[in-house]
Enzyme design. Structure first.
Site, PDB file in Angstrom:
ATOM      1  N   GLU A  58     -16.777  -4.683   2.522  1.00 26.32           N
ATOM      2  CA  GLU A  58     -15.654  -4.157   1.713  1.00 26.32           C
ATOM      3  C   GLU A  58     -14.333  -4.356   2.455  1.00 26.32           C
ATOM      4  O   GLU A  58     -13.285  -4.471   1.832  1.00 26.32           O
ATOM      5  CB  GLU A  58     -15.781  -2.649   1.469  1.00 26.32           C
ATOM      6  CG  GLU A  58     -16.923  -2.213   0.615  1.00 26.32           C
ATOM      7  CD  GLU A  58     -18.149  -1.864   1.453  1.00 26.32           C
ATOM      8  OE1 GLU A  58     -18.513  -2.678   2.340  1.00 26.32           O
ATOM      9  OE2 GLU A  58     -18.733  -0.807   1.217  1.00 26.32           O
TER      10      GLU A  58
ATOM     11  N   ASP B 157      -8.029  -2.480   6.815  1.00 26.21           N
ATOM     12  CA  ASP B 157      -8.498  -1.111   7.021  1.00 26.21           C
ATOM     13  C   ASP B 157      -8.579  -0.730   8.503  1.00 26.21           C
ATOM     14  O   ASP B 157      -9.661  -0.520   9.038  1.00 26.21           O
ATOM     15  CB  ASP B 157      -9.856  -0.915   6.359  1.00 26.21           C
ATOM     16  CG  ASP B 157      -9.874   0.417   5.617  1.00 26.21           C
ATOM     17  OD1 ASP B 157     -10.779   0.660   4.823  1.00 26.21           O
ATOM     18  OD2 ASP B 157      -8.935   1.197   5.876  1.00 26.21           O
TER      19      ASP B 157
ATOM     20  N   LYS C  60       0.867  -1.165   0.000  1.00 25.20           N
ATOM     21  CA  LYS C  60       0.000   0.000   0.000  1.00 25.20           C
ATOM     22  C   LYS C  60       0.911   1.224   0.000  1.00 25.20           C
ATOM     23  O   LYS C  60       1.734   1.384   0.894  1.00 25.20           O
ATOM     24  CB  LYS C  60      -0.872  -0.026   1.262  1.00 25.20           C
ATOM     25  CG  LYS C  60      -1.890   1.048   1.382  1.00 25.20           C
ATOM     26  CD  LYS C  60      -2.893   0.614   2.448  1.00 25.20           C
ATOM     27  CE  LYS C  60      -3.790   1.674   2.925  1.00 25.20           C
ATOM     28  NZ  LYS C  60      -4.870   1.149   3.794  1.00 25.20           N
TER      29      LYS C  60
ATOM     30  N   ASP D 268     -15.060  -0.042  11.764  1.00 28.18           N
ATOM     31  CA  ASP D 268     -15.595   0.141  10.397  1.00 28.18           C
ATOM     32  C   ASP D 268     -15.710  -1.201   9.689  1.00 28.18           C
ATOM     33  O   ASP D 268     -15.347  -1.340   8.524  1.00 28.18           O
ATOM     34  CB  ASP D 268     -14.697   1.111   9.597  1.00 28.18           C
ATOM     35  CG  ASP D 268     -15.425   1.649   8.366  1.00 28.18           C
ATOM     36  OD1 ASP D 268     -14.750   2.179   7.465  1.00 28.18           O
ATOM     37  OD2 ASP D 268     -16.663   1.500   8.293  1.00 28.18           O
TER      38      ASP D 268
ATOM     39  N   LEU E 294      -0.876 -10.433   0.894  1.00 29.61           N
ATOM     40  CA  LEU E 294      -1.657 -10.300  -0.337  1.00 29.61           C
ATOM     41  C   LEU E 294      -2.953 -11.071  -0.166  1.00 29.61           C
ATOM     42  O   LEU E 294      -2.922 -12.276   0.107  1.00 29.61           O
ATOM     43  CB  LEU E 294      -0.856 -10.868  -1.524  1.00 29.61           C
ATOM     44  CG  LEU E 294      -1.629 -11.023  -2.836  1.00 29.61           C
ATOM     45  CD1 LEU E 294      -2.105  -9.663  -3.350  1.00 29.61           C
ATOM     46  CD2 LEU E 294      -0.778 -11.720  -3.874  1.00 29.61           C
TER      47      LEU E 294
ATOM     48  N   GLU F 248     -12.344  -8.443  -2.268  1.00 25.86           N
ATOM     49  CA  GLU F 248     -13.310  -8.125  -1.207  1.00 25.86           C
ATOM     50  C   GLU F 248     -14.459  -9.130  -1.136  1.00 25.86           C
ATOM     51  O   GLU F 248     -14.975  -9.574  -2.177  1.00 25.86           O
ATOM     52  CB  GLU F 248     -13.886  -6.716  -1.439  1.00 25.86           C
ATOM     53  CG  GLU F 248     -12.832  -5.626  -1.386  1.00 25.86           C
ATOM     54  CD  GLU F 248     -13.385  -4.232  -1.695  1.00 25.86           C
ATOM     55  OE1 GLU F 248     -12.583  -3.283  -1.724  1.00 25.86           O
ATOM     56  OE2 GLU F 248     -14.618  -4.099  -1.900  1.00 25.86           O
TER      57      GLU F 248
HETATM   58  N1  ATP Z   1      -3.787  -6.591   1.391  1.00 24.67           N
HETATM   59  C1  ATP Z   1      -4.500  -6.420   0.265  1.00 24.67           C
HETATM   60  N2  ATP Z   1      -4.541  -7.385  -0.680  1.00 24.67           N
HETATM   61  C2  ATP Z   1      -5.263  -7.211  -1.800  1.00 24.67           C
HETATM   62  N3  ATP Z   1      -6.011  -6.116  -2.070  1.00 24.67           N
HETATM   63  C3  ATP Z   1      -5.994  -5.126  -1.153  1.00 24.67           C
HETATM   64  C4  ATP Z   1      -5.252  -5.222   0.046  1.00 24.67           C
HETATM   65  N4  ATP Z   1      -5.436  -4.080   0.766  1.00 24.67           N
HETATM   66  C5  ATP Z   1      -6.255  -3.315   0.037  1.00 24.67           C
HETATM   67  N5  ATP Z   1      -6.600  -3.929  -1.109  1.00 24.67           N
HETATM   68  C6  ATP Z   1      -7.518  -3.384  -2.123  1.00 24.67           C
HETATM   69  O1  ATP Z   1      -7.017  -2.131  -2.571  1.00 24.67           O
HETATM   70  C7  ATP Z   1      -8.043  -1.145  -2.586  1.00 24.67           C
HETATM   71  C8  ATP Z   1      -7.603   0.073  -1.812  1.00 24.67           C
HETATM   72  O2  ATP Z   1      -7.477  -0.307  -0.464  1.00 24.67           O
HETATM   73  P1  ATP Z   1      -7.034   0.798   0.612  1.00 24.67           P
HETATM   74  O3  ATP Z   1      -7.101   0.158   1.949  1.00 24.67           O
HETATM   75  O4  ATP Z   1      -5.771   1.423   0.182  1.00 24.67           O
HETATM   76  O5  ATP Z   1      -8.109   1.952   0.464  1.00 24.67           O
HETATM   77  P2  ATP Z   1      -9.616   1.815   0.981  1.00 24.67           P
HETATM   78  O6  ATP Z   1      -9.584   1.668   2.464  1.00 24.67           O
HETATM   79  O7  ATP Z   1     -10.299   0.766   0.187  1.00 24.67           O
HETATM   80  O8  ATP Z   1     -10.200   3.190   0.551  1.00 24.67           O
HETATM   81  P3  ATP Z   1     -10.352   4.420   1.533  1.00 24.67           P
HETATM   82  O9  ATP Z   1      -8.931   4.746   1.962  1.00 24.67           O
HETATM   83  O10 ATP Z   1     -10.991   5.431   0.702  1.00 24.67           O
HETATM   84  O11 ATP Z   1     -11.196   3.907   2.679  1.00 24.67           O
HETATM   85  C9  ATP Z   1      -9.297  -1.767  -1.988  1.00 24.67           C
HETATM   86  O12 ATP Z   1     -10.206  -1.983  -3.041  1.00 24.67           O
HETATM   87  C10 ATP Z   1      -8.863  -3.084  -1.437  1.00 24.67           C
HETATM   88  O13 ATP Z   1      -9.787  -4.074  -1.787  1.00 24.67           O
END
Ligand code: ATP
Ligand code: AZ7
Length: 328
Positions: A162, A176, A63, A158, A114, A119
């Protein structure tokens, strides 16, 4: 071999010099150690990329957050809460694990598990509804992970489909944590003005009268009534969201949903929701004991695990070894 101090990742490299002496070098992981692949998704302040460690070939999700954007949007606090919370949670099969963090002049990097399945919400949308067996499997893993988070003094705040990701074996990986709340063990005996159950909070500014200014409110459909009425999130708030998720997996929609947030909040505090026809009665009983306005009257985790809906579930390590039921 590698050892990691708190979140900052350092590797140890041993070499033998010309005189046969061992030289130990401490190396910090950085961008150069990874080859970046496809974009997995975008957040408001982040991009998540698939990446492979060039030395170990292990795959991660990284990230990437733009420093300037985080500062401009005043999100520094959330990024550091996410880092501290993920470090505190360490290792549990249901939590997206944080391996390393590092930064360069432009960005911050979280090296995470990963979750190749994406989701849970995506699967639910494709299936419209889950049958009882699938609902039981996914909600049992979510509950086991909530129990673990709470045991570490972390309230997610939260929880929603998602934020429930899935790995390549369709196992739950909750993510998250930037808006999570960390409960600090009281250093002194509980005084008034502390959070509920005498546990003082940190992470939210306090009002001058000692009440907690809870700046954060989760996602409308999953927000608990206590957060809307007296602005205090507690562990039971995650169990309210859990009740909403169980309802949504079986019915295809969250229990409280209106044309706008304000009306959704009104439905929540008024407990205005109804089960669709055909909603399984045992699951209905469980949801009715979770969607209770008074957090103290909501089922606690032990009672939920013993509820008839989870008959057949073996809690503990086994839960994370069984094969995910085919989504049908
Ligand atoms: N560890 C992970 N493995 C695979 N996909 C991921 C992972 N973490 C996040 N994602 C995907 O990447 C996207 C962005 O995630 P991120 O946590 O950066 O932002 P978000 O929390 O979804 O958005 P916001 O910050 O607006 O709440 C999401 O759609 C999520 O499904
Ligand atoms: O705790 C640490 O290791 C140090 C830093 C803390 C930190 N340094 C920052 C610089 C900026 Cl510009 C923004 C945020 Cl949110 C920042 N957070 C850090 C580095 C990387 C990540 Cl992903 C999070 C926090």
């Amino acid at each position: 071999e590698e050892w990691k101090d708190r979140g900052a990742a350092v590797g140890v490299q041993r070499d033998i010099d010309a005189n046969g002496n061992t030289i130990t070098r401490v190396v910090k992981k950085g961008v150069k150690d990874f080859s970046f692949g496809r974009t997995l998704g975008e957040g408001s302040y982040s991009t998540v990329l698939a990446a492979t460690d060039r030395t170990t070939l292990k795959e991660y999700a990284i990230k990437v957050l733009d420093k300037r954007h985080i500062i401009k949007e005043k999100k520094v606090k959330y990024v550091n809460i996410e880092k501290n919370t993920l470090n505190r949670l360490g290792e549990h099969p249901g939590v997206v694990r944080l391996y390393y963090t590092f930064q360069d002049e432009r960005s911050l990097y979280f090296v995470l598990d990963l979750a190749a399945g994406g989701e849970l919400l995506g699967f639910l949308k494709r299936m419209t509804t889950f049958d009882e067996e699938c609902t039981r499997y996914y909600s049992a893993q979510i509950l086991d992970t909530i129990e673990y988070m709470h045991s570490k003094g972390v309230i997610h705040r939260d929880l929603k489909p998602e934020n429930v990701l899935l790995d390549d074996q369709m196992r739950v990986k909750i993510t998250d944590f930037g808006t999570a709340k960390i409960l600090d063990p009281p250093k002194k005996p509980p005084q008034n003005g502390d959070g509920p159950s005498g546990m003082p909070y940190h992470g939210d500014p306090m009002e001058e009268d000692g009440s907690k200014a809870n700046s954060f409110v989760g996602t409308a459909e999953y927000v608990s009534p206590e957060l809307l009425t007296d602005k205090a999130a507690c562990k039971a708030s995650d169990l309210w969201a859990f009740g909403c998720i169980v309802f949504q997996l079986l019915s295809g929609r969250p229990p409280f949903k209106a044309v706008n947030e304000y009306q959704t909040f009104q439905k929540i505090v008024g407990l205005e929701y109804e089960f669709p026809k055909g909603f399984p009665p045992v699951a209905r009983d469980l949801v009715e004991r979770l969607l209770v306005l008074d957090p103290a009257k909501r089922l606690n985790i032990e009672h939920i695990k013993n509820h008839e809906f989870f008959d057949g579930i073996e809690w503990g390590r086994t839960l994370w070894k069984i094969k995910a039921p085919r989504l049908k």
